[in-house]
Each structure stands twice: as structure tokens, then as C-alpha cells.
Design a protein around this motif. Structure first.
Motif, PDB file in Angstrom:
ATOM      1  N   PRO A   7       0.822  -1.218   0.000  1.00  0.00           N
ATOM      2  CA  PRO A   7       0.000   0.000   0.000  1.00  0.00           C
ATOM      3  C   PRO A   7       0.856   1.269   0.000  1.00  0.00           C
ATOM      4  N   PHE A   8       0.289   2.342  -0.568  1.00  0.00           N
ATOM      5  CA  PHE A   8       0.930   3.651  -0.593  1.00  0.00           C
ATOM      6  C   PHE A   8       0.117   4.597   0.280  1.00  0.00           C
ATOM      7  N   GLU A   9       0.818   5.504   0.981  1.00  0.00           N
ATOM      8  CA  GLU A   9       0.175   6.429   1.897  1.00  0.00           C
ATOM      9  C   GLU A   9       0.665   7.842   1.600  1.00  0.00           C
ATOM     10  N   GLY A  10      -0.256   8.759   1.398  1.00  0.00           N
ATOM     11  CA  GLY A  10       0.095  10.149   1.140  1.00  0.00           C
ATOM     12  C   GLY A  10       0.384  10.408  -0.328  1.00  0.00           C
ATOM     13  N   GLY A  11       0.337  11.664  -0.693  1.00  0.00           N
ATOM     14  CA  GLY A  11       0.634  12.066  -2.061  1.00  0.00           C
ATOM     15  C   GLY A  11      -0.427  11.610  -3.046  1.00  0.00           C
ATOM     16  N   PRO A  12      -0.111  11.632  -4.332  1.00  0.00           N
ATOM     17  CA  PRO A  12      -1.093  11.268  -5.356  1.00  0.00           C
ATOM     18  C   PRO A  12      -1.466   9.786  -5.357  1.00  0.00           C
ATOM     19  N   MET A  13      -0.644   8.921  -4.793  1.00  0.00           N
ATOM     20  CA  MET A  13      -0.911   7.478  -4.790  1.00  0.00           C
ATOM     21  C   MET A  13      -1.627   7.025  -3.523  1.00  0.00           C
ATOM     22  N   ASP A  14      -2.145   7.942  -2.712  1.00  0.00           N
ATOM     23  CA  ASP A  14      -2.755   7.609  -1.429  1.00  0.00           C
ATOM     24  C   ASP A  14      -3.898   6.615  -1.592  1.00  0.00           C
ATOM     25  N   GLY A  15      -3.845   5.529  -0.822  1.00  0.00           N
ATOM     26  CA  GLY A  15      -4.899   4.536  -0.829  1.00  0.00           C
ATOM     27  C   GLY A  15      -4.750   3.453  -1.882  1.00  0.00           C
ATOM     28  N   ARG A  16      -3.765   3.551  -2.747  1.00  0.00           N
ATOM     29  CA  ARG A  16      -3.578   2.545  -3.797  1.00  0.00           C
ATOM     30  C   ARG A  16      -2.564   1.506  -3.348  1.00  0.00           C
ATOM     31  N   SER A  17      -2.632   0.339  -3.969  1.00  0.00           N
ATOM     32  CA  SER A  17      -1.655  -0.722  -3.738  1.00  0.00           C
ATOM     33  C   SER A  17      -1.119  -1.170  -5.084  1.00  0.00           C
ATOM     34  N   LEU A  18       0.188  -1.387  -5.133  1.00  0.00           N
ATOM     35  CA  LEU A  18       0.828  -1.877  -6.349  1.00  0.00           C
ATOM     36  C   LEU A  18       1.610  -3.139  -6.031  1.00  0.00           C
ATOM     37  N   PRO A  19       1.688  -4.074  -6.981  1.00  0.00           N
ATOM     38  CA  PRO A  19       2.559  -5.230  -6.762  1.00  0.00           C
ATOM     39  C   PRO A  19       4.022  -4.802  -6.936  1.00  0.00           C
ATOM     40  N   GLY A  41       6.353  18.363 -22.277  1.00  0.00           N
ATOM     41  CA  GLY A  41       7.567  17.761 -22.811  1.00  0.00           C
ATOM     42  C   GLY A  41       8.814  18.075 -22.004  1.00  0.00           C
ATOM     43  N   ALA A  42       8.673  18.733 -20.876  1.00  0.00           N
ATOM     44  CA  ALA A  42       9.829  19.038 -20.019  1.00  0.00           C
ATOM     45  C   ALA A  42      10.224  17.773 -19.254  1.00  0.00           C
ATOM     46  N   ALA A  43      11.212  17.904 -18.393  1.00  0.00           N
ATOM     47  CA  ALA A  43      11.685  16.772 -17.603  1.00  0.00           C
ATOM     48  C   ALA A  43      10.559  16.244 -16.711  1.00  0.00           C
ATOM     49  N   PRO A  44      10.453  14.928 -16.568  1.00  0.00           N
ATOM     50  CA  PRO A  44       9.363  14.380 -15.745  1.00  0.00           C
ATOM     51  C   PRO A  44       9.560  14.682 -14.262  1.00  0.00           C
ATOM     52  N   THR A  45       8.448  14.804 -13.550  1.00  0.00           N
ATOM     53  CA  THR A  45       8.460  14.978 -12.098  1.00  0.00           C
ATOM     54  C   THR A  45       8.575  13.597 -11.467  1.00  0.00           C
ATOM     55  N   VAL A  46       9.377  13.468 -10.432  1.00  0.00           N
ATOM     56  CA  VAL A  46       9.564  12.180  -9.776  1.00  0.00           C
ATOM     57  C   VAL A  46       8.916  12.221  -8.401  1.00  0.00           C
ATOM     58  N   LEU A  47       7.978  11.308  -8.169  1.00  0.00           N
ATOM     59  CA  LEU A  47       7.357  11.156  -6.852  1.00  0.00           C
ATOM     60  C   LEU A  47       8.183  10.145  -6.072  1.00  0.00           C
ATOM     61  N   LEU A  48       8.551  10.476  -4.849  1.00  0.00           N
ATOM     62  CA  LEU A  48       9.422   9.621  -4.052  1.00  0.00           C
ATOM     63  C   LEU A  48       8.654   9.090  -2.847  1.00  0.00           C
ATOM     64  N   TYR A  49       8.712   7.773  -2.664  1.00  0.00           N
ATOM     65  CA  TYR A  49       8.064   7.112  -1.537  1.00  0.00           C
ATOM     66  C   TYR A  49       9.105   6.318  -0.761  1.00  0.00           C
ATOM     67  N   GLU A  50       9.003   6.348   0.567  1.00  0.00           N
ATOM     68  CA  GLU A  50       9.942   5.647   1.445  1.00  0.00           C
ATOM     69  C   GLU A  50       9.246   4.457   2.093  1.00  0.00           C
ATOM     70  N   GLY A  65       4.283  -6.058   8.009  1.00  0.00           N
ATOM     71  CA  GLY A  65       4.646  -5.891   6.601  1.00  0.00           C
ATOM     72  C   GLY A  65       5.180  -4.492   6.366  1.00  0.00           C
ATOM     73  N   TRP A  66       5.120  -4.059   5.104  1.00  0.00           N
ATOM     74  CA  TRP A  66       5.666  -2.759   4.719  1.00  0.00           C
ATOM     75  C   TRP A  66       4.606  -1.928   4.034  1.00  0.00           C
ATOM     76  N   LYS A  67       4.800  -0.617   4.055  1.00  0.00           N
ATOM     77  CA  LYS A  67       4.007   0.325   3.278  1.00  0.00           C
ATOM     78  C   LYS A  67       4.939   1.433   2.826  1.00  0.00           C
ATOM     79  N   TYR A  68       4.506   2.194   1.842  1.00  0.00           N
ATOM     80  CA  TYR A  68       5.294   3.315   1.340  1.00  0.00           C
ATOM     81  C   TYR A  68       4.619   4.614   1.741  1.00  0.00           C
ATOM     82  N   THR A  69       5.407   5.560   2.285  1.00  0.00           N
ATOM     83  CA  THR A  69       4.892   6.886   2.626  1.00  0.00           C
ATOM     84  C   THR A  69       5.534   7.921   1.711  1.00  0.00           C
ATOM     85  N   PHE A  70       4.773   8.944   1.386  1.00  0.00           N
ATOM     86  CA  PHE A  70       5.195   9.976   0.436  1.00  0.00           C
ATOM     87  C   PHE A  70       6.218  10.913   1.053  1.00  0.00           C
ATOM     88  N   ARG A  71       7.290  11.228   0.303  1.00  0.00           N
ATOM     89  CA  ARG A  71       8.292  12.227   0.691  1.00  0.00           C
ATOM     90  C   ARG A  71       8.076  13.452  -0.187  1.00  0.00           C
TER      91      ARG A  71
END
Length: 88
Positions: A7-19, A41-50, A65-71
């Protein structure tokens, strides 16, 4: 390779789970980066999760288990080696 729905917590991915693919120790990576392309077309933005522990069991205090939180700052902290001099 094994994967685990994390699961992801915070930021744009809040509430989603990815394999997420697990490493040789059975843990997901410490940091997870999601590049978001820019529509102009500029440089992509990078979302960072810890990766952080998801919780503990009540009786024995084992990790569930583990989860990812937004930085929001989008940068990883620098590695601080015990033998390095401060201020360098």
C-alpha cells in the motif's frame, strides 16, 4: 521473482496498492520512485516514496509488513557514515 501488494500512503498514490518486486531478502526496495511525465515535454516529475513498517501484532510485537509513505521534498536523505568528518 516474488512480488507483494504494497500500500501507498500520502501524495497522489494515497490509498492505492501496487505489486512491488521483492529483493533477495524478501523485502521491497527502501525507496520507490514514480516518474510522472510532463505534458509540455519538459523533464518528468519524480514522486518519491519511502518504505516504512506497516504495523505490529498486538501479542508478540512482530512486524506485519511494509508500506510506502510519500516524501514531498522529493529527495533522499544523504548517507551519513560514522567515519566521515562533519561539514564535508
Amino acid at each position: 521473482m516474488r512480488s507483494e501488494s504494497t500500500p501507498f500512503e500520502g501524495g497522489p498514490m494515497d490509498g492505492r496498492s501496487l505489486p512491488i518486486l521483492l529483493g533477495p531478502t524478501g523485502h521491497p526496495p527502501k525507496w520507490y520512485e514514480i516518474p510522472v511525465p510532463d505534458p509540455d515535454g519538459a523533464a518528468p516529475t519524480v514522486l518519491l516514496y519511502e518504505r516504512v513498517p506497516a504495523g505490529q501484532t498486538k501479542r508478540l510485537g512482530l512486524q506485519k509488513g511494509w508500506k510506502y509513505t510519500f516524501r514531498p521534498e522529493g529527495t533522499r536523505p544523504r548517507v551519513r557514515w560514522p567515519w566521515a568528518r562533519p561539514g564535508r
